[in-house]
Design an enzyme around this catalytic site. Structure first.
Site, short mmCIF file in Angstrom:
data_model
loop_
_atom_site.label_atom_id
_atom_site.label_comp_id
_atom_site.label_asym_id
_atom_site.label_seq_id
_atom_site.Cartn_x
_atom_site.Cartn_y
_atom_site.Cartn_z
N GLY A 186 0.86 -1.07 0.00
CA GLY A 186 -0.19 0.10 0.05
C GLY A 186 1.03 1.26 -0.06
O GLY A 186 1.99 1.27 -0.52
N GLU A 199 -5.20 -3.92 12.29
CA GLU A 199 -6.07 -4.84 12.81
C GLU A 199 -6.19 -6.27 12.10
O GLU A 199 -6.54 -7.14 12.42
CB GLU A 199 -7.61 -4.26 12.44
CG GLU A 199 -7.96 -3.95 10.97
CD GLU A 199 -7.69 -2.72 10.35
OE1 GLU A 199 -8.23 -2.23 9.56
OE2 GLU A 199 -6.83 -1.87 11.10
N HIS A 217 4.95 0.70 12.82
CA HIS A 217 4.17 1.29 14.08
C HIS A 217 4.13 0.19 15.09
O HIS A 217 3.95 -0.78 14.74
CB HIS A 217 2.82 1.44 13.44
CG HIS A 217 1.83 2.00 14.53
ND1 HIS A 217 2.21 2.98 15.64
CD2 HIS A 217 0.43 1.96 14.73
CE1 HIS A 217 1.28 3.30 16.19
NE2 HIS A 217 0.23 2.71 15.88
#
Length: 331
Positions: A26, A84, A108
């Site tokens: 992405g 998620e 992250h």
């Protein structure tokens, strides 16, 4: 004062003769993969079967495999997937292929800090987090520059985890701009706080409230849009370039006086107490648990909030106005 590290401080040779798997293609994934490839690092992109990104990656000359295959052949595995879905992909596709000496990396710290992902003790666990969107990470790299990055070590099984993190940051161009050392905890908690209180939650609530106040008072929605949303970028650009001081030096005396005298009436002691509550919810894991449970239960509440926000009058007004911005349509 915190120290920034640059090209001379990092050794890219630590990635030579190594294979780096980029899991996800992405915004960040494509930038990391292409920048590392152009830095001379062997890269393989791991995607799920049928991924729409696979063709884009192949057109760039990158090797594309399943996530499991990428994890198996890689020495360093960078997971660049939405928070998620990381736990499921990690457990099913990556964990079976983690051998002693490998490196698992994140951009992250959410899943490591909140124990959604628990790597074995014999692998390095690092983080390299560019402080900018993927398209900027890629564009600045091609211009011979870079985007500042944070880097951290959660687990140092090899004794080289820190050096490997710095090498990775150099490979994506981060050390050209400067990289700052942190911890998974610090990055995660400050990142979530910034998103919720200032950059996303705070800013969007402020914009909508200002817009609603003007419209309710009888002003044209188009003017309310310009004053409360459109001009935000003009102000933020000045702040990014030179801090609050440059912004205040660039606006009118009227605007500056209003800043000093009215701003504190918006961000009050009550607002600050609410900020402290939100930070506490982040620190204790309350927000993380809420987010994880929301996704586990099918995201019905999340989806409803998205739908409701998309129907706010400011969106329709903005859509009509932006269609008339000739300069915007050229971008």
């Amino acid at each position: 004062m915190a120290r920034l590290y640059y090209d001379a401080d990092a050794n890219l040779d630590l990635l030579s003769n190594k294979t780096v798997a980029i899991v996800g293609y992405g915004s960040q994934g494509h930038a990391h993969a292409l920048n590392l490839r152009d830095s001379g690092v062997k890269v393989v992109v791991g995607l799920y079967p049928g991924s729409k990104s696979a063709e884009s990656a192949r057109l760039e000359g990158l090797t594309v495999t399943s996530v499991a295959e990428a994890a198996e052949v890689a020495d360093l595995i960078m997971i660049l997937l939405p928070d998620e879905v990381q736990k499921t992909v990690y457990q099913q596709e990556i964990l079976p292929h983690l051998k002693p000496g490998k490196v698992i990396a994140f951009a992250h710290g959410f899943n490591i800090h909140f124990a959604q992902v628990v790597p074995p003790a014999d692998v390095d666990v690092i983080m390299v987090a560019p402080k900018g969107p993927g398209h900027l990470v890629r564009r600045t790299y091609t211009q011979g520059e870079g985007v500042p990055c944070l880097f951290a070590v959660y687990q140092d099984a090899s004794g080289q985890a820190r050096d490997r993190a710095m090498a990775y940051a150099k490979g994506i161009g981060g050390t050209r701009a400067g990289i700052l050392e942190t911890t998974f905890r610090e990055e995660t908690e400050t990142d979530l706080f910034g998103e919720q209180v200032v950059l996303c939650g705070g800013l969007t609530a402020l914009i909508k409230s200002g817009f609603e106040t003007l419209v309710a008072a009888g002003y044209q929605p188009e003017l309310a849009y310009f004053e409360c949303l459109h001009e935000v970028k003009l102000i933020v650009d000045l702040i990014v370039e030179g801090g609050l001081a440059k912004m205040r030096d660039s606006i009118s005396n009227t605007a500056e006086y209003g800043d000093y005298t009215r701003g504190p009436r918006i961000i009050t002691d009550e607002t600050r107490r609410e900020m402290e509550k939100i930070l506490y919810e982040i620190q204790t894991g309350q927000f993380a648990r809420e987010f994880v449970l929301e996704n586990m239960s099918g995201k019905a509440g999340f989806t409803a909030m998205r739908r409701r926000e998309a129907e706010h009058p400011i969106e329709e007004v903005g859509k009509d106005l932006r269609a008339m911005f000739s300069w915007l349509s050229k971008r």
